[in-house]
Design a protein around this motif. Structure first.
Motif, PDB file in Angstrom:
ATOM      1  N   ILE A  12       0.722  -1.209   0.124  1.00  0.00           N
ATOM      2  CA  ILE A  12       0.160   0.050  -0.074  1.00  0.00           C
ATOM      3  C   ILE A  12       0.829   1.256   0.058  1.00  0.00           C
ATOM      4  O   ILE A  12       0.561   2.029  -0.942  1.00  0.00           O
ATOM      5  N   ALA A  13       1.856   1.255   0.744  1.00  0.00           N
ATOM      6  CA  ALA A  13       2.826   2.527   0.673  1.00  0.00           C
ATOM      7  C   ALA A  13       3.473   2.594  -0.404  1.00  0.00           C
ATOM      8  O   ALA A  13       3.760   4.031  -0.849  1.00  0.00           O
ATOM      9  N   SER A  14       3.903   1.853  -1.144  1.00  0.00           N
ATOM     10  CA  SER A  14       4.618   1.702  -2.603  1.00  0.00           C
ATOM     11  C   SER A  14       3.600   2.474  -3.649  1.00  0.00           C
ATOM     12  O   SER A  14       3.958   3.015  -4.556  1.00  0.00           O
ATOM     13  N   ALA A  15       2.309   2.122  -3.421  1.00  0.00           N
ATOM     14  CA  ALA A  15       1.157   2.430  -4.499  1.00  0.00           C
ATOM     15  C   ALA A  15       1.346   4.066  -4.419  1.00  0.00           C
ATOM     16  O   ALA A  15       0.765   4.490  -5.502  1.00  0.00           O
ATOM     17  N   PHE A  16       1.466   4.712  -3.377  1.00  0.00           N
ATOM     18  CA  PHE A  16       1.477   6.131  -3.304  1.00  0.00           C
ATOM     19  C   PHE A  16       2.811   6.741  -3.229  1.00  0.00           C
ATOM     20  O   PHE A  16       3.565   6.212  -2.538  1.00  0.00           O
ATOM     21  N   ALA A  17       2.910   7.872  -3.633  1.00  0.00           N
ATOM     22  CA  ALA A  17       4.170   8.464  -3.821  1.00  0.00           C
ATOM     23  C   ALA A  17       4.337   9.962  -3.210  1.00  0.00           C
ATOM     24  O   ALA A  17       5.107  10.773  -3.493  1.00  0.00           O
ATOM     25  N   TYR A  18       3.086  10.384  -2.235  1.00  0.00           N
ATOM     26  CA  TYR A  18       3.369  11.624  -1.677  1.00  0.00           C
ATOM     27  C   TYR A  18       4.734  11.788  -0.900  1.00  0.00           C
ATOM     28  O   TYR A  18       5.064  10.599  -0.161  1.00  0.00           O
ATOM     29  N   ARG A  19       5.282  12.910  -0.788  1.00  0.00           N
ATOM     30  CA  ARG A  19       6.480  13.024  -0.103  1.00  0.00           C
ATOM     31  C   ARG A  19       6.513  14.352   0.551  1.00  0.00           C
ATOM     32  O   ARG A  19       6.535  15.285  -0.200  1.00  0.00           O
ATOM     33  N   VAL A  20       6.507  14.408   1.948  1.00  0.00           N
ATOM     34  CA  VAL A  20       6.875  15.752   2.602  1.00  0.00           C
ATOM     35  C   VAL A  20       8.160  16.348   2.529  1.00  0.00           C
ATOM     36  O   VAL A  20       9.083  15.815   2.798  1.00  0.00           O
ATOM     37  N   THR A  21       8.375  17.492   1.829  1.00  0.00           N
ATOM     38  CA  THR A  21       9.342  18.194   1.821  1.00  0.00           C
ATOM     39  C   THR A  21       9.649  19.184   2.724  1.00  0.00           C
ATOM     40  O   THR A  21      10.903  19.668   3.088  1.00  0.00           O
ATOM     41  N   SER A  22       8.768  19.802   3.336  1.00  0.00           N
ATOM     42  CA  SER A  22       8.889  20.715   4.637  1.00  0.00           C
ATOM     43  C   SER A  22       7.520  20.821   5.476  1.00  0.00           C
ATOM     44  O   SER A  22       6.379  20.852   4.856  1.00  0.00           O
ATOM     45  N   PRO A  23       7.663  20.570   6.686  1.00  0.00           N
ATOM     46  CA  PRO A  23       8.890  20.710   7.371  1.00  0.00           C
ATOM     47  C   PRO A  23       9.774  19.615   7.481  1.00  0.00           C
ATOM     48  O   PRO A  23       9.499  18.266   6.759  1.00  0.00           O
ATOM     49  N   SER A  24      11.097  19.735   7.771  1.00  0.00           N
ATOM     50  CA  SER A  24      11.942  18.537   7.838  1.00  0.00           C
ATOM     51  C   SER A  24      13.156  18.736   9.228  1.00  0.00           C
ATOM     52  O   SER A  24      12.858  19.694   9.802  1.00  0.00           O
ATOM     53  N   GLU A  25      13.848  17.756   9.172  1.00  0.00           N
ATOM     54  CA  GLU A  25      14.718  17.741  10.319  1.00  0.00           C
ATOM     55  C   GLU A  25      15.720  18.974  10.067  1.00  0.00           C
ATOM     56  O   GLU A  25      15.909  19.690  10.898  1.00  0.00           O
ATOM     57  N   ALA A  26      16.071  19.507   8.792  1.00  0.00           N
ATOM     58  CA  ALA A  26      16.634  20.673   8.776  1.00  0.00           C
ATOM     59  C   ALA A  26      16.223  22.204   8.891  1.00  0.00           C
ATOM     60  O   ALA A  26      16.565  23.145   9.384  1.00  0.00           O
ATOM     61  N   LYS A  27      14.888  22.023   8.571  1.00  0.00           N
ATOM     62  CA  LYS A  27      14.075  23.137   8.733  1.00  0.00           C
ATOM     63  C   LYS A  27      12.738  22.941   9.384  1.00  0.00           C
ATOM     64  O   LYS A  27      11.774  22.479   8.638  1.00  0.00           O
ATOM     65  N   GLY A  28      12.557  23.269  10.667  1.00  0.00           N
ATOM     66  CA  GLY A  28      11.267  23.104  11.549  1.00  0.00           C
ATOM     67  C   GLY A  28      10.322  24.135  11.247  1.00  0.00           C
ATOM     68  O   GLY A  28      10.481  25.089  10.435  1.00  0.00           O
ATOM     69  N   TRP A  29       9.446  24.356  12.344  1.00  0.00           N
ATOM     70  CA  TRP A  29       8.344  25.081  12.345  1.00  0.00           C
ATOM     71  C   TRP A  29       8.614  26.128  13.511  1.00  0.00           C
ATOM     72  O   TRP A  29       9.525  25.590  14.570  1.00  0.00           O
ATOM     73  N   THR A  30       7.788  27.251  13.753  1.00  0.00           N
ATOM     74  CA  THR A  30       8.017  28.173  14.696  1.00  0.00           C
ATOM     75  C   THR A  30       6.531  28.199  15.295  1.00  0.00           C
ATOM     76  O   THR A  30       5.625  27.833  14.805  1.00  0.00           O
ATOM     77  N   THR A  31       6.445  28.904  16.528  1.00  0.00           N
ATOM     78  CA  THR A  31       5.238  29.157  17.245  1.00  0.00           C
ATOM     79  C   THR A  31       4.558  30.444  16.606  1.00  0.00           C
ATOM     80  O   THR A  31       3.346  30.892  17.053  1.00  0.00           O
TER      81      THR A  31
END
Length: 196
Positions: A12-31
Motif C-alpha cells: 500500500i505504501a509503495s502504491a502512493f508517492a506523496y513525499r513531505v518536503t517541508s517541514p524537515s529535520e533541517a527546517k522545522g516550524w515556529t510558534t
C-alpha cells in the motif's frame, strides 16, 4: 500472519508517492502564526488528504492534532494554521498525510522528525521606525508650502508703494490747466484795456 500484514502494508505504501518536503529535520516550524507545508506527488496519488500533527512523546503532544482536512494535493503547498490551543513546542514532531479523519491509520506520507521552536519575531520595532520616518517626511513637505505662502502674501506690498509713487504725477497733471486759465484771464484783461 504478521509477515503477510507487513507485506500488505508495504505494498500500500509503495502504491502512493506523496513525499513531505517541508517541514524537515533541517527546517522545522515556529510558534509564530501559520506554517508552510510543502510536498511532492505523482498522478496516481489521491487528490485529497488530511494533515495530522503527531509526536511519539505524549508528554509533548498528548493526542494527535488535525491541522487541515480535504487538502487539494495538486497545490503542493499549504499555509497550516495553528491548532486551537496554539503550536506546541519541542522535538520529534511529524506531519502525517492520512486518507481522512476517519481513516488516520491510512498514512499516505510522513515527514521526517522536526522541531517546533518559540518564535523570536520583532516586527513591531520595525513598524514604529517606519512611521517616524513618514512623519518626518510629511513635516519637511509642509515647511516649504508655508514659506511659499508667506512670500505670496508679501509680494503685493511693492504694488501699494507703486500706487503711492504714482499719485504725485497725477496731482502735477492739474498744474498745466491752471496755467492755461491764468493766461486766458490775462488775455481778457488786456483786451478790456484796449477796448476801453
Amino acid at each position: 500472519m504478521r509477515c503477510a500484514t507487513a507485506l500488505y502494508l508495504s505494498f500500500i505504501a509503495s502504491a502512493f508517492a506523496y513525499r513531505v518536503t517541508s517541514p524537515s529535520e533541517a527546517k522545522g516550524w515556529t510558534t509564530s502564526g501559520p506554517q508552510t507545508l510543502t510536498w511532492e506527488r505523482v498522478d496516481t496519488d489521491p487528490e485529497n488528504f488530511t494533515v495530522v500533527l503527531t509526536n511519539e512523546d505524549r508528554g509533548i503532544l498528548p493526542t494527535d492534532e488535525f491541522l487541515a482536512a480535504l487538502v487539494d494535493g495538486t497545490k503542493l503547498t499549504l499555509q497550516v494554521n495553528p491548532p486551537s490551543g496554539g503550536w506546541p513546542t519541542g522535538e520529534s514532531f511529524r506531519v502525517n498525510f492520512v486518507r481522512d479523519a476517519e481513516h488516520t491509520d491510512t498514512i499516505l506520507a510522513q515527514s521526517s522528525e522536526f522541531d517546533i521552536k518559540e518564535s523570536t519575531s520583532t516586527t513591531s520595532s520595525g513598524t514604529s521606525s517606519h512611521s517616524s520616518t513618514t512623519k518626518t517626511a510629511t513635516g519637511t513637505t509642509t515647511a516649504p508650502t508655508n514659506t511659499a505662502g508667506s512670500n505670496a502674501n508679501t509680494s503685493p506690498a511693492p504694488s501699494s508703494s507703486d500706487d503711492s509713487s504714482s499719485t504725485p504725477p497725477g496731482s502735477n497733471a492739474a498744474l498745466p490747466s491752471l496755467n492755461i486759465q491764468l493766461r486766458l484771464v490775462s488775455v481778457f484783461a488786456l483786451l478790456g484795456l484796449f477796448l476801453a
